[in-house]
Design an enzyme around this catalytic site. Structure first.
Site: not given
Length: 503
Positions: A273, A307
């Site tokens: 990720e 993020c």
């Protein structure tokens, strides 16, 4: 925006307020034991809000990491043979212990990671939800019986644990990024070796203490903290050691590419990720108050250091001025800068010095490209001397500013003006990454069209909150591969085996 009470917070004194002081662990956790580095070396951990060193942690190297991998390999042979119900019961105990100790865990998290205390508690609860979820999913790793095209033959598909997993986690979610990965791995029957970020090792080690109390056997869950001096070699051991059969990483795209290349040498299963550059779009028919409130949370949660934070805000020209006014008003009213353990704080420091330097470089380059700062734009005056920067709103921004193509990972909020939807969507998608995206509209046709058009793995419609243990989390393009959470997350730690039986 206002300043919190700005009491003089002394990090070491805050540790004395832990109800369970055994959760503050400074050694590595290997094979069910607390151990020092073989070299005897340690590294210091500092509070980003005060820059005070409040502890030292064992500084492991590749040799220590190999010992942890060997312990995980030995434990795997027995852990994989436990029943799914047995694994579920142990994970449930771990979940209960995390919830029982959430305030202590949040205090530790705030000291090393800078989050406001309430936000740290929310992260601990969010992290615990993955342990609870995968405790339940452990019992649902179903295989298949496949109808055979041949008489007197049967086809079966089994799901079996991959093996030892190497897990590398970031500093911005030091609790939840571990539980999201480790919960799935342990539920599947894998064992793990975790390398937490050197900025935030204490949250990982506290989770080890609770895992041990829950009855997770020695060698199943290992944590190998290390300083920045040993980050590369410990990471290399986790990605290149042939005993490791799976690597999971959350972090930057550039580091992810390097780790993927290393893991390819032994063809490991990977789930990464990586970075994002989320668009946040406000159409002319949006509920502007709701959109402004959601942007406040989506952009400035953890001071912009997630993020999935909104990175590029696009607002239709007919509502642009009104929206900017509403948003700036909320920033002034709702955000309070200060130490996370100071009463009233909602906005903490930048975790790393390099993050602060990047922020100031992005701001400088944006202003040179014509952007106008309408709020913030400087370091605040506080009694504590940490790495703080004001939430900053910019207007009149062009597509020449850095955030148009770079993830800022900071509290800089550029607001672009658009008139043509297709041109705006082209800009929104014209980046190398694709993790999350958000938009606000009340037109049902537009909702489906834009949700389908955004090149991201996660879409929030009329919301800036897309985090939940029940949904698959992950991106497209250079935002990574694989998914975490949800019923799909456990599959990242399982192999399929086909069995054909003739009789």
């Amino acid at each position: 925006m206002s300043l919190a009470q700005n009491n003089k917070i002394v990090s070491t004194e805050e540790l004395s307020k832990l109800k369970d002081k055994s959760l503050f662990c400074s050694k590595a956790f290997i094979n069910g034991k607390w151990v020092d580095a073989a070299s005897g070396k340690t590294f210091k951990v500092s509070d980003p809000a005060t820059l005070e060193n409040f502890g030292s942690v064992a500084d492991l190297d590749a040799t220590d990491t190999r010992k942890a991998i060997d312990a995980a390999c030995k434990a795997f042979h027995s852990w994989k043979d436990t029943t799914t119900k047995e694994r579920a019961q142990v994970l449930r105990k771990w979940y209960n212990l995390i919830i029982e100790n959430k305030n202590d865990l949040a205090r530790i998290l705030t000291l090393e990671g800078g989050k406001a205390f309430a936000e740290a508690v929310a992260e601990v609860e969010y992290g615990a939800s993955f342990i609870e979820w995968f405790a339940e999913e452990a019992k649902r790793t179903y295989g298949d019986f496949v109808p055979s095209p041949i008489k007197n033959s049967r086809l079966i598909v089994w799901k079996q644990p991959v093996g030892v997993a190497g897990i590398i986690t970031p500093y911005n979610f030091p609790n939840a990024m571990i539980t999201r990965k480790v919960g799935a791995a342990l539920a599947a029957g894998c064992t793990v070796v975790v390398r937490p970020a050197h900025e935030t090792p204490y949250s990982a080690l506290a989770l080890c203490e609770l895992a041990q109390r829950a009855g997770i056997p020695p060698g199943v869950f290992n944590v190998v903290p290390c300083s920045s001096d040993h980050t590369s070699e410990v990471g290399g051991e986790l990605t290149e050691n042939p005993t490791i059969r799976k690597v999971s990483f959350t972090g930057s795209t550039s580091v992810g590419k390097m780790l993927m290349e290393q893991a390819s040498s032994t063809m490991k299963k990977v789930s990464f990720e990586l970075g994002g550059n989320a668009p946040f779009i406000v159409f002319d028919d949006a509920d502007l108050q709701t959109a402004a409130e959601q942007l406040l949370q989506c952009k400035f949660r953890h001071s912009g250091q997630t993020c999935v934070c909104a990175n590029r805000v696009y607002v239709h020209e007919t509502v642009y001025d009104e929206f900017v006014d509403k948003f700036v008003s909320l920033v002034k009213q709702k955000l309070q800068i200060g130490h996370g353990l100071d009463e009233g704080t909602t906005f903490g420091p930048i975790i790393t010095e390099r993050g602060l330097e990047k922020l100031e470089d992005h701001l400088k380059r944006s202003k040179e490209a014509g952007a106008k700062v309408v709020f913030g734009g400087k370091r605040p005056s506080l009694k504590i001397t940490g790495q703080f920067f004001e939430p900053t709103v910019m207007v009149d921004v062009s597509y020449d500013i850095p955030m148009s193509c770079e993830e800022t990972f900071s509290p800089l909020c550029p607001i672009y003006k658009f008139s043509d939807t297709q041109e705006m969507l082209k800009k929104a998608n014209d980046v190398t990454v694709g993790l999350a995206g958000y938009f606000f509209s009340r037109d049902i046709g537009r909702i489906f069209q834009v949700a389908e058009a955004l090149e991201v793995g996660l879409v929030g419609v009329n919301t800036g909150d897309i985090d939940s243990e029940i949904i698959p989390f992950g991106g497209v393009k250079e935002s990574g591969v694989g998914r975490e959470g949800s019923r799909y997350g456990i599959d990242e730690y399982l192999n399929l085996k086909t069995v054909k039986i003739d009789f």
